[in-house]
Write a protein that holds these residues in place. Structure first.
Motif, mmCIF file in Angstrom:
data_model
loop_
_atom_site.group_PDB
_atom_site.id
_atom_site.type_symbol
_atom_site.label_atom_id
_atom_site.label_comp_id
_atom_site.label_asym_id
_atom_site.label_seq_id
_atom_site.Cartn_x
_atom_site.Cartn_y
_atom_site.Cartn_z
ATOM 1 N N HIS A 1 0.824 -1.199 0.000
ATOM 2 C CA HIS A 1 0.000 0.000 0.000
ATOM 3 C C HIS A 1 0.867 1.261 0.000
ATOM 4 C CE1 HIS A 1 -3.451 -2.504 0.363
ATOM 5 N NE2 HIS A 1 -2.882 -3.122 1.376
ATOM 6 N N THR A 2 0.273 2.360 -0.424
ATOM 7 C CA THR A 2 0.958 3.644 -0.478
ATOM 8 C C THR A 2 0.663 4.415 0.799
ATOM 9 O OG1 THR A 2 0.702 3.720 -2.869
ATOM 10 C CG2 THR A 2 1.147 5.813 -1.761
ATOM 11 N N VAL A 3 1.694 4.948 1.420
ATOM 12 C CA VAL A 3 1.509 5.805 2.584
ATOM 13 C C VAL A 3 1.682 7.241 2.113
ATOM 14 C CG1 VAL A 3 2.328 6.398 4.892
ATOM 15 C CG2 VAL A 3 2.284 3.999 4.173
ATOM 16 N N ALA A 4 0.560 7.963 2.090
ATOM 17 C CA ALA A 4 0.541 9.335 1.579
ATOM 18 C C ALA A 4 1.279 10.294 2.504
ATOM 19 C CB ALA A 4 -0.891 9.804 1.386
ATOM 20 N N GLY A 5 1.402 9.925 3.773
ATOM 21 C CA GLY A 5 2.091 10.774 4.726
ATOM 22 C C GLY A 5 1.944 10.250 6.132
ATOM 23 N N CYS A 6 2.768 10.790 7.008
ATOM 24 C CA CYS A 6 2.734 10.479 8.436
ATOM 25 C C CYS A 6 2.766 11.816 9.168
ATOM 26 C CB CYS A 6 3.941 9.652 8.853
ATOM 27 S SG CYS A 6 4.078 8.083 8.020
ATOM 28 N N VAL A 7 1.748 12.093 9.958
ATOM 29 C CA VAL A 7 1.679 13.361 10.666
ATOM 30 C C VAL A 7 1.366 13.108 12.140
ATOM 31 C CG1 VAL A 7 1.058 14.700 8.622
ATOM 32 C CG2 VAL A 7 -0.741 13.724 10.039
ATOM 33 N N PRO A 8 1.803 14.018 13.028
ATOM 34 C CA PRO A 8 1.608 13.814 14.459
ATOM 35 C C PRO A 8 0.375 14.488 15.060
ATOM 36 C CG PRO A 8 3.208 15.540 14.130
ATOM 37 C CD PRO A 8 2.812 15.050 12.761
ATOM 38 N N SER A 9 -0.402 15.217 14.243
ATOM 39 C CA SER A 9 -1.532 15.958 14.825
ATOM 40 C C SER A 9 -2.798 15.813 13.985
ATOM 41 C CB SER A 9 -1.190 17.442 14.954
ATOM 42 O OG SER A 9 -1.178 18.061 13.680
ATOM 43 N N GLY A 10 -3.924 15.997 14.655
ATOM 44 C CA GLY A 10 -5.207 15.977 13.980
ATOM 45 C C GLY A 10 -5.345 17.116 12.993
ATOM 46 N N GLU A 11 -4.815 18.270 13.348
ATOM 47 C CA GLU A 11 -4.899 19.433 12.467
ATOM 48 C C GLU A 11 -4.213 19.148 11.125
ATOM 49 O OE1 GLU A 11 -5.288 20.870 16.684
ATOM 50 O OE2 GLU A 11 -3.929 19.493 15.680
ATOM 51 N N GLU A 12 -3.015 18.562 11.180
ATOM 52 C CA GLU A 12 -2.298 18.222 9.949
ATOM 53 C C GLU A 12 -3.043 17.145 9.166
ATOM 54 O OE1 GLU A 12 2.325 18.472 10.451
ATOM 55 O OE2 GLU A 12 1.432 17.776 12.340
ATOM 56 N N PHE B 1 -5.124 5.685 9.386
ATOM 57 C CA PHE B 1 -4.813 5.075 10.675
ATOM 58 C C PHE B 1 -4.610 6.227 11.640
ATOM 59 C CE2 PHE B 1 -4.150 1.413 8.100
ATOM 60 C CZ PHE B 1 -4.414 0.344 8.934
ATOM 61 N N LEU B 2 -5.379 6.239 12.721
ATOM 62 C CA LEU B 2 -5.476 7.412 13.573
ATOM 63 C C LEU B 2 -5.284 7.039 15.041
ATOM 64 C CD1 LEU B 2 -6.277 10.465 13.553
ATOM 65 C CD2 LEU B 2 -8.650 9.727 13.546
ATOM 66 N N ASP B 3 -4.213 7.539 15.635
ATOM 67 C CA ASP B 3 -3.998 7.369 17.068
ATOM 68 C C ASP B 3 -5.013 8.246 17.802
ATOM 69 O OD1 ASP B 3 -2.872 6.680 19.516
ATOM 70 O OD2 ASP B 3 -1.185 8.066 19.326
ATOM 71 N N ILE B 4 -5.297 7.918 19.028
ATOM 72 C CA ILE B 4 -6.263 8.721 19.790
ATOM 73 C C ILE B 4 -5.595 9.903 20.472
ATOM 74 C CG2 ILE B 4 -7.828 8.689 21.779
ATOM 75 C CD1 ILE B 4 -8.795 5.972 20.777
ATOM 76 N N HIS B 5 -4.441 9.682 21.078
ATOM 77 C CA HIS B 5 -3.726 10.775 21.748
ATOM 78 C C HIS B 5 -2.678 11.320 20.788
ATOM 79 C CE1 HIS B 5 -5.636 10.306 25.639
ATOM 80 N NE2 HIS B 5 -5.687 9.022 25.327
ATOM 81 N N GLY C 1 -1.099 18.616 19.450
ATOM 82 C CA GLY C 1 -2.052 19.636 19.023
ATOM 83 C C GLY C 1 -3.328 19.633 19.845
ATOM 84 N N ALA C 2 -4.247 20.476 19.439
ATOM 85 C CA ALA C 2 -5.485 20.671 20.187
ATOM 86 C C ALA C 2 -6.508 19.564 19.968
ATOM 87 C CB ALA C 2 -6.102 22.022 19.816
ATOM 88 N N LEU C 3 -6.471 18.922 18.787
ATOM 89 C CA LEU C 3 -7.436 17.870 18.471
ATOM 90 C C LEU C 3 -6.889 16.497 18.822
ATOM 91 C CD1 LEU C 3 -8.599 18.942 14.886
ATOM 92 C CD2 LEU C 3 -9.861 19.224 17.033
ATOM 93 N N ASP C 4 -7.683 15.704 19.517
ATOM 94 C CA ASP C 4 -7.276 14.320 19.694
ATOM 95 C C ASP C 4 -7.789 13.527 18.493
ATOM 96 O OD1 ASP C 4 -9.991 13.778 20.163
ATOM 97 O OD2 ASP C 4 -9.689 13.055 22.208
ATOM 98 N N GLY C 5 -7.467 12.251 18.428
ATOM 99 C CA GLY C 5 -7.864 11.433 17.297
ATOM 100 C C GLY C 5 -9.368 11.299 17.154
ATOM 101 N N VAL D 1 -11.698 5.622 9.005
ATOM 102 C CA VAL D 1 -10.559 5.630 9.923
ATOM 103 C C VAL D 1 -10.461 4.311 10.675
ATOM 104 C CG1 VAL D 1 -10.664 8.134 10.235
ATOM 105 C CG2 VAL D 1 -11.771 6.645 11.889
ATOM 106 N N VAL D 2 -9.230 3.990 11.032
ATOM 107 C CA VAL D 2 -8.934 2.881 11.918
ATOM 108 C C VAL D 2 -8.222 3.500 13.112
ATOM 109 C CG1 VAL D 2 -7.569 0.789 12.247
ATOM 110 C CG2 VAL D 2 -8.723 1.192 10.060
ATOM 111 N N PHE D 3 -8.823 3.384 14.278
ATOM 112 C CA PHE D 3 -8.161 3.885 15.476
ATOM 113 C C PHE D 3 -7.084 2.909 15.913
ATOM 114 C CE2 PHE D 3 -12.199 6.281 16.297
ATOM 115 C CZ PHE D 3 -11.630 7.542 16.317
ATOM 116 N N THR D 4 -5.948 3.462 16.316
ATOM 117 C CA THR D 4 -4.883 2.680 16.950
ATOM 118 C C THR D 4 -4.597 3.372 18.268
ATOM 119 O OG1 THR D 4 -3.140 3.976 15.865
ATOM 120 C CG2 THR D 4 -3.868 1.962 14.748
ATOM 121 N N SER D 5 -4.649 2.616 19.344
ATOM 122 C CA SER D 5 -4.444 3.264 20.642
ATOM 123 C C SER D 5 -3.979 2.280 21.699
ATOM 124 C CB SER D 5 -5.750 3.911 21.107
ATOM 125 O OG SER D 5 -5.532 4.596 22.326
#
Length: 128
Positions: free
Chosen positions: A35-46, A60-64, A67-71, A86-90
């Motif tokens: 699969h292609t990974v379009a990017g890896c970012v550390p915040s909900g805003e990004e 794939f979305l972590d919960i914590h 930034g100001a937004l959680d997953g 989305v797939v939560f990972t936590s």
């Protein structure tokens, strides 16, 4: 919600994770499955910025997150904008967190550490 491509289709995936080592591991697993990974970012805003610009099949979305937004808040905004599933990972699998996350109708909720088998099963399930 975006339709999930069949198994022969390469998914375009965004990884949203604030822990670099976990982000790299998840990226490696996804790429290893073709699969292609379009990017890896550390915040909900990004994540929201990228989702607005790119055609993504899955996030794939972590919960914590940074930034100001959680997953969970990020997933809610994505859902309101008809974004990709989305797939939560936590590592946080307590009942209250799970309940709050599941209210956003994720495709899946994977407890960390996420294994290659977890990813492989999820992708196989997407193929239906």
């Amino acid at each position: 919600m975006t339709a999930i491509p069949d198994a022969a289709h390469t998914l375009n995936v965004l990884v949203v994770e604030d822990e670099r080592i976990i982000s790299l591991a998840l990226t490696s697993m996804l790429r290893g499955l073709g699969h292609t990974v379009a990017g890896c970012v550390p915040s909900g805003e990004e994540a929201l910025e990228i989702a607005a610009r790119l055609k993504l099949d899955l996030i794939f979305l972590d919960i914590h997150l940074e930034g100001a937004l959680d997953g969970i808040a990020t997933a809610q905004t994505l859902r309101e904008r008809h974004g990709p599933p989305v797939v939560f990972t936590s590592a946080y699998t307590d009942a209250a967190t799970r309940e709050r996350a599941l209210a956003q109708a994720p495709l899946a909720f994977l407890a960390k550490p996420v294994s290659p088998q977890d990813i492989r099963k999820l992708v196989a399930a997407l193929a239906g």
